[in-house]
Design a protein around this motif. Structure first.
Motif, PDB file in Angstrom:
ATOM      1  N   ASP A 291     -55.012 -49.605  18.724  1.00 41.45           N
ATOM      2  CA  ASP A 291     -53.861 -50.016  18.333  1.00 41.45           C
ATOM      3  C   ASP A 291     -52.989 -49.687  20.130  1.00 41.45           C
ATOM      4  OD1 ASP A 291     -52.179 -51.652  17.056  1.00 41.45           O
ATOM      5  OD2 ASP A 291     -50.780 -50.633  17.141  1.00 41.45           O
ATOM      6  N   LEU A 292     -52.900 -50.873  20.249  1.00 40.62           N
ATOM      7  CA  LEU A 292     -51.543 -50.156  21.326  1.00 40.62           C
ATOM      8  C   LEU A 292     -50.037 -50.649  21.095  1.00 40.62           C
ATOM      9  CD1 LEU A 292     -50.801 -50.345  24.639  1.00 40.62           C
ATOM     10  CD2 LEU A 292     -50.745 -53.507  24.297  1.00 40.62           C
ATOM     11  N   GLY A 293     -50.080 -51.494  20.208  1.00 37.44           N
ATOM     12  CA  GLY A 293     -49.025 -51.193  19.504  1.00 37.44           C
ATOM     13  C   GLY A 293     -48.248 -49.673  19.198  1.00 37.44           C
ATOM     14  N   THR A 294     -48.831 -49.185  18.707  1.00 37.09           N
ATOM     15  CA  THR A 294     -48.442 -47.725  17.619  1.00 37.09           C
ATOM     16  C   THR A 294     -48.514 -46.981  18.892  1.00 37.09           C
ATOM     17  OG1 THR A 294     -50.104 -48.472  15.620  1.00 37.09           O
ATOM     18  CG2 THR A 294     -49.249 -46.376  15.732  1.00 37.09           C
ATOM     19  N   SER A 295     -49.399 -46.852  19.693  1.00 37.57           N
ATOM     20  CA  SER A 295     -49.503 -46.044  20.901  1.00 37.57           C
ATOM     21  C   SER A 295     -47.947 -46.105  22.001  1.00 37.57           C
ATOM     22  CB  SER A 295     -50.743 -46.221  21.485  1.00 37.57           C
ATOM     23  OG  SER A 295     -50.500 -45.599  23.178  1.00 37.57           O
ATOM     24  N   LEU A 296     -47.600 -47.930  22.036  1.00 38.67           N
ATOM     25  CA  LEU A 296     -46.528 -47.560  22.700  1.00 38.67           C
ATOM     26  C   LEU A 296     -45.410 -47.531  21.636  1.00 38.67           C
ATOM     27  CD1 LEU A 296     -45.419 -49.472  25.315  1.00 38.67           C
ATOM     28  CD2 LEU A 296     -45.473 -51.173  24.239  1.00 38.67           C
ATOM     29  N   LEU A 297     -45.453 -47.256  20.868  1.00 35.64           N
ATOM     30  CA  LEU A 297     -44.725 -47.290  19.907  1.00 35.64           C
ATOM     31  C   LEU A 297     -43.745 -45.560  20.499  1.00 35.64           C
ATOM     32  CD1 LEU A 297     -42.625 -48.463  18.146  1.00 35.64           C
ATOM     33  CD2 LEU A 297     -43.725 -48.343  16.222  1.00 35.64           C
ATOM     34  N   TYR A 298     -44.967 -45.180  19.646  1.00 35.39           N
ATOM     35  CA  TYR A 298     -44.452 -43.331  19.778  1.00 35.39           C
ATOM     36  C   TYR A 298     -44.655 -43.381  20.851  1.00 35.39           C
ATOM     37  CZ  TYR A 298     -47.221 -43.659  15.253  1.00 35.39           C
ATOM     38  OH  TYR A 298     -47.678 -43.943  13.788  1.00 35.39           O
ATOM     39  N   PHE A 299     -44.898 -43.419  22.389  1.00 31.96           N
ATOM     40  CA  PHE A 299     -44.951 -42.515  23.216  1.00 31.96           C
ATOM     41  C   PHE A 299     -43.039 -43.493  23.980  1.00 31.96           C
ATOM     42  CE2 PHE A 299     -45.002 -43.002  27.818  1.00 31.96           C
ATOM     43  CZ  PHE A 299     -45.256 -41.567  28.165  1.00 31.96           C
ATOM     44  N   GLY A 300     -42.903 -44.604  23.275  1.00 32.12           N
ATOM     45  CA  GLY A 300     -41.301 -45.130  24.011  1.00 32.12           C
ATOM     46  C   GLY A 300     -40.425 -44.749  23.537  1.00 32.12           C
ATOM     47  N   MET A 301     -40.954 -44.203  21.972  1.00 31.40           N
ATOM     48  CA  MET A 301     -39.369 -43.616  21.186  1.00 31.40           C
ATOM     49  C   MET A 301     -38.947 -42.175  22.006  1.00 31.40           C
ATOM     50  SD  MET A 301     -40.662 -43.271  17.523  1.00 31.40           S
ATOM     51  CE  MET A 301     -42.237 -41.704  17.384  1.00 31.40           C
ATOM     52  N   PHE A 302     -40.426 -41.786  22.251  1.00 25.47           N
ATOM     53  CA  PHE A 302     -40.282 -40.157  23.126  1.00 25.47           C
ATOM     54  C   PHE A 302     -39.233 -40.238  24.346  1.00 25.47           C
ATOM     55  CE2 PHE A 302     -41.491 -36.794  25.575  1.00 25.47           C
ATOM     56  CZ  PHE A 302     -40.859 -35.708  25.158  1.00 25.47           C
ATOM     57  N   VAL A 303     -39.892 -41.469  24.972  1.00 23.62           N
ATOM     58  CA  VAL A 303     -39.276 -40.861  26.235  1.00 23.62           C
ATOM     59  C   VAL A 303     -37.846 -41.836  26.310  1.00 23.62           C
ATOM     60  CG1 VAL A 303     -39.641 -42.364  28.711  1.00 23.62           C
ATOM     61  CG2 VAL A 303     -41.433 -41.393  27.279  1.00 23.62           C
TER      62      VAL A 303
END
Length: 496
Positions: A258-270
């Motif tokens: 799942d690209l969306g969940t991966s992007l969500l977790y990394f994006g909110m940390f950055v």
């Protein structure tokens, strides 16, 4: 000689002399907006029935009335437990939630046989289940407001929440596919006829941990080693936390597909890291790492296959969905055609054909609604989402402690990023993801997690808008942690 009478000081002047700025709670404004939102939801339900059934039944108003009672109960809880909370958050979310329930009811009408549509029970089908989930989600949000009297108390459990978040993320990845996979993405825990998406709750737990961690480490992470093109880049030794979260997001991309969940977790940390340090270099590093990792996964999917194959297939569909419009690209092609059919003004509520669009009740609900309300209607929904994000960021700017700033800012951004990920997927801006549209899509996990997110934003905004004394101490404020300052935040901030 008689003394001249001295006029009594007015409450306003007394407040000014004592250094206290008086703030209005704005609960009556919240109630007025909430009633307006429910009127719009009832009008939407009436238009759906008029278009889909050629008549308006006598009980079209019941879902809007049921939602109104539920939201009114939450309004009373806010009036009691968080009287200074932002007055725009609840009405905006209630309107989105109500439109979601209304469209799912419209989807149930489309699935039913023509002879049975007028007699379809209000609380039956997907729309009825969403009503029940809304009740559970609002009760959960009210319970969180009752338990969490000060957002700073969450920092005491930051490491516990961080560990819980990691566990919740990894459970679907390690379970066999028959217990965790739906539509190619391993995001679920299925048992019996029930399923739950633990990642929806994991994002809240992980974000709490990120906020606490970055409050403690922001000075170190703000240090620069060299300046390139006017941008200060951090020291190499400080990249460790970012690399760890990057690797975790890649594992989610590979094993949960799942690209969306991966992007969500990394994006909110950055982004939380950027809020803490105010260094653009962290955003650039984050973008390079994420897109580099996604491209690497795409290359491995085309050569090695295995766990990378699913992402490769999604990327290929995204690049050319019309190459196989009746096979792999069918869902995306139908979504694009649905949006195109809607045009500027749409076919009208109840005038579309949602049954032709796969997963319209979950992943593609935004496209299904867009067919009926058009580009202008979808733009209005996006403006409502933007309003929620803006009010969350406003709470982050106004709150007086570092942890609250990072927590509210991260929560607001996470909600906005989730909307971007799903809208970008159905409009072919990015590859399709398994994310749901907040407050619109059918599903209890997403609805409850996002209402919890709103409850935390309400609590932070209540702390930010409370009147404070001239010395910087909150008036009648519950205890919960050290009132740390971030970047010279003012000690007296009252928002309208």
């Amino acid at each position: 000689m008689t003394a001249a009478a001295v006029p009594a000081a007015s409450p306003a002047s007394t407040g000014e002399q004592s250094g206290v700025r008086l703030a209005r709670s704005r609960r009556n404004a919240e109630l007025s907006l909430l009633l307006l939102a429910m009127v719009l939801v009832a009008a939407y339900a009436a238009m759906v029935e008029a278009k889909a059934l050629d008549t308006i039944t006598n009980d079209f108003w019941i879902p809007a009335a049921a939602l109104g009672l539920v939201f009114l109960g939450l309004h009373l809880v806010i009036r009691w437990l968080a009287p200074y909370a932002d007055p725009a958050l609840l009405p905006a979310v209630a309107l989105l939630n109500g439109i979601g329930v209304g469209f799912l009811r419209r989807y149930d009408l489309a699935k039913a046989a023509p002879a049975e549509r007028e007699d379809l029970a209000i609380f039956a089908g997907t729309g009825g289940r969403q009503l029940a989930w809304t009740l559970a989600a609002v009760v959960l949000a009210a319970g969180l407001l009752a338990i969490l009297r000060d957002h700073r108390s969450l920092s005491r459990y930051a490491y516990t929440l961080g560990l819980a978040g990691i566990v919740l993320v990894m459970i679907p990845a390690v379970l066999p596919s028959r217990f965790s996979e739906i539509n190619g993405a391993k995001l679920w825990i299925k048992f019996g006829g029930f399923s739950i998406q633990p990642g929806e709750f994991a994002k809240l737990a992980l974000l709490t941990f990120f906020a606490y961690y970055l409050v403690r480490k922001r000075e170190v992470l703000s240090l620069a080693s060299r300046r390139v093109l006017g941008i200060d880049f951090p020291r190499g030794r400080d990249l460790g936390p970012v690399l760890v979260v990057w690797l975790v997001s890649l594992l989610v991309l590979i094993f949960e597909k799942d690209l969306g969940t991966s992007l969500l977790y990394f994006g909110m940390f950055v982004v939380t890291l950027y809020i803490a340090t105010e260094r653009v270099s962290w955003l650039l590093i984050g973008l390079i790492l994420f897109f580099g990792g996604a491209y690497l996964a795409y290359l491995l999917g085309s050569t090695v296959g295995g766990p990378f194959a699913n992402f490769y297939d999604r990327a290929e569909i995204w690049l050319d969905p019309f190459a196989e419009p009746y096979d792999r690209g069918y869902q995306l092609v139908q979504g694009l055609l649905t949006l195109g059919t809607g045009g500027l003004f749409g076919a009208g509520p109840g005038g579309g054909q949602p049954t032709l669009l796969p997963e319209v009740q979950t992943d593609f609900i935004f496209a299904g609604i867009g067919e009926e309300i058009g580009l202008f209607g979808l733009s209005a929904l996006l403006v409502i989402y933007l309003l929620i994000v803006e009010r969350g960021l406003r709470a982050a700017l106004a709150v007086r402690d570092s942890f609250g700033k990072l927590l509210a800012g991260g929560l607001a951004f996470t909600l906005g990023l989730q909307v971007f990920v799903i809208v970008g997927g159905i409009s072919k801006l990015i590859p399709l993801t398994g994310q749901t549209t907040p407050f619109l899509s059918a599903g209890g996990s997403s609805l409850m997690a996002n209402w919890l997110l709103i409850a935390v934003l309400l609590r932070v905004s209540d702390g930010a808008r409370r009147p404070v004394t001239g010395g910087g101490g909150p008036a009648a404020r519950p205890s919960g942690g050290p009132p740390e300052q971030l970047h010279g935040a003012p000690t007296e901030v009252i928002r309208p």
